[in-house]
Design an enzyme around this catalytic site. Structure first.
Site: not given
Length: 434
Positions: A133, A194, A217, A240, A262, A265, A330-331, A364, A418, A423
């Protein structure tokens, strides 16, 4: 003047303040979830017809069939030829570096044979088909195409299907060019929940995939969460983040711009500076005030820094590391004289940028390591996207007669303990015949 939170690690309530600062409630509300659920069900039931209907409605298109929403591979090559030479060279250079790094991540099959002849091992195979995506419209990121598609191709994924929304029918040339360079196999001009549904369940035209990767999003993120199980997903990413640890000797303008990189963003992004030098924190604050009016996205940066940003004073660099491990960013930039000395103490971070000259922005786009990283403190247990995310590991067991007898006795004892006698008897049969 920007009002940015200033915290000190000496305060008795520091850790609770920090925890409050890090808290982020970005989950979908009931209305979003209901909409996504409806879209997923419609695409699953009506396939292409629902895809065309939603694409026309949400992206203001006038398609009458899915054939009109597939972008030919020749169009990708056309975009690659159309873009300026400087952009093409930058994309190709970045792709080459990402590929070189990814090649080192590739897992290989392995096995070993025990003294009795029993073979044990692991077979590594690529995923058959992956869906990528890619955001469209204003949020068009060719770098995301490279970061997701190149590792998939290095892993050996058989078919890579890209979906990208095209609001008002507008195609982003850089995104298409990046897809051409990365070797994407098919591209559809669809987006939103979709598109996620089409990749997860398949339609008459869009083939179902085994895993969906790539940012989107809140509707896309919610859809990915709902289809998980039918397909794999990379992660549900939050805003971010950047955390900078600085000893006070880096140019304050550099650090201010690193925080901006950052914060620009989106309004929920988080940028934090930690330093034992109080005077340096003040100089960075002054740089922020001076440089902010020069930024094209100053409104977003102002909201981000004012709402979730912070300047944190600590006692020393050791305490700065303690704060960093708590945040699990993250960074993480280690803008200090000897970053390698701090490295062994860092336990939680998506990516670490070492030294004064290593701007997070390089990661990045073109340094090589992947920019798809864990957010919202998930670096405590998650890792960056890599080739291994597009490979499966299958265990191999090949018992010799002697091995079957030895293992069978152990398995029999445990299975009967068990209460699973089938088994036990299954293992015991091999004991008798060996």
């Amino acid at each position: 003047m920007l009002e940015i939170k200033q915290l000190t690690a000496e305060a008795p309530d520091f850790w609770s303040q920090l925890e409050s600062l890090l808290a982020w409630e970005g989950g979908a509300n009931e209305a979003v979830e209901a909409t996504v659920r409806e879209i997923l069900a419609a695409v699953r039931a009506r396939g292409d017809a629902a895809l065309v209907e939603y694409s026309n409605r949400f992206d203001r298109l006038q398609a009458s069939a899915m054939a009109e929403l597939e972008i030919p591979l020749a169009r990708l090559q056309q975009a690659l030829q159309r873009i300026p030479a400087e952009q093409r060279e930058a994309l190709e250079g970045a792709a080459a570096r990402i590929r070189a790094y990814a090649e080192r991540q590739k897992l290989e099959s392995w096995s070993y044979t025990e003294p009795d002849g029993t073979l044990l091992g692991q077979q590594v195979t690529p995923l058959d088909r992956v869906g990528l995506y890619v955001p469209g419209g204003k949020a068009a990121y060719p770098s995301s195409v490279l970061m997701n598609a190149v590792p998939a191709k290095v892993a050996g994924v058989g078919e890579l299907i890209m979906v990208v929304p095209t609001p008002d029918g507008e195609l982003n040339e850089l995104v298409l060019a990046a897809a051409a360079i990365a070797g994407v196999d098919r591209v559809f001009a669809i987006g939103g929940a979709q598109a996620v549904a089409a990749l997860a369940y398949g339609t008459e035209t869009v083939p179902a995939v085994d895993k969906i990767v790539g940012p989107g999003n809140i509707y896309v993120a919610t859809a990915k969460g709902m289809v998980f199980g039918s397909v794999g997903i990379d992660m549900i990413a939050g805003p971010s983040e950047i955390l900078v640890i600085c000893d006070g000797d880096t140019d304050p303008d550099w650090i201010a711009m690193d925080l901006f990189s950052q914060a620009e963003h989106d309004e929920d992004a988080q940028a934090i500076l930690v330093s034992p030098d109080e005077g340096f924190l003040e100089r960075v604050a002054a740089s922020i005030d001076r440089l902010l009016p020069t930024m094209e996205r100053q409104g977003i940066i102002r909201t981000s820094l004012g709402g979730r940003g912070a300047l944190i004073r600590v006692g020393d660099l050791e305490q700065a590391v303690e704060v960093a491990n708590f945040i699990a960013p993250e960074h993480l930039e280690l803008s200090v004289a000897r970053p390698e000395a701090l490295l062994p103490q860092i336990r939680h971070a998506g990516a670490i940028f070492m030294g004064r000259y290593t701007a997070e922005a390089l990661g990045d786009y073109c340094a090589g390591p992947n920019h798809v990283l864990p957010t919202s403190r998930t670096a405590r247990f998650s890792s960056p996207l890599g080739v291994y995310d597009f490979q499966k590991r299958t265990s191999l067991i090949n018992c010799s007669p002697q091995g079957a007898a030895e293992l069978g006795r152990t398995a029999s004892v445990l299975a009967r303990g068990e209460g699973l006698t089938a088994h036990a008897r299954s293992a015991e049969y091999r004991i008798r015949k060996s």
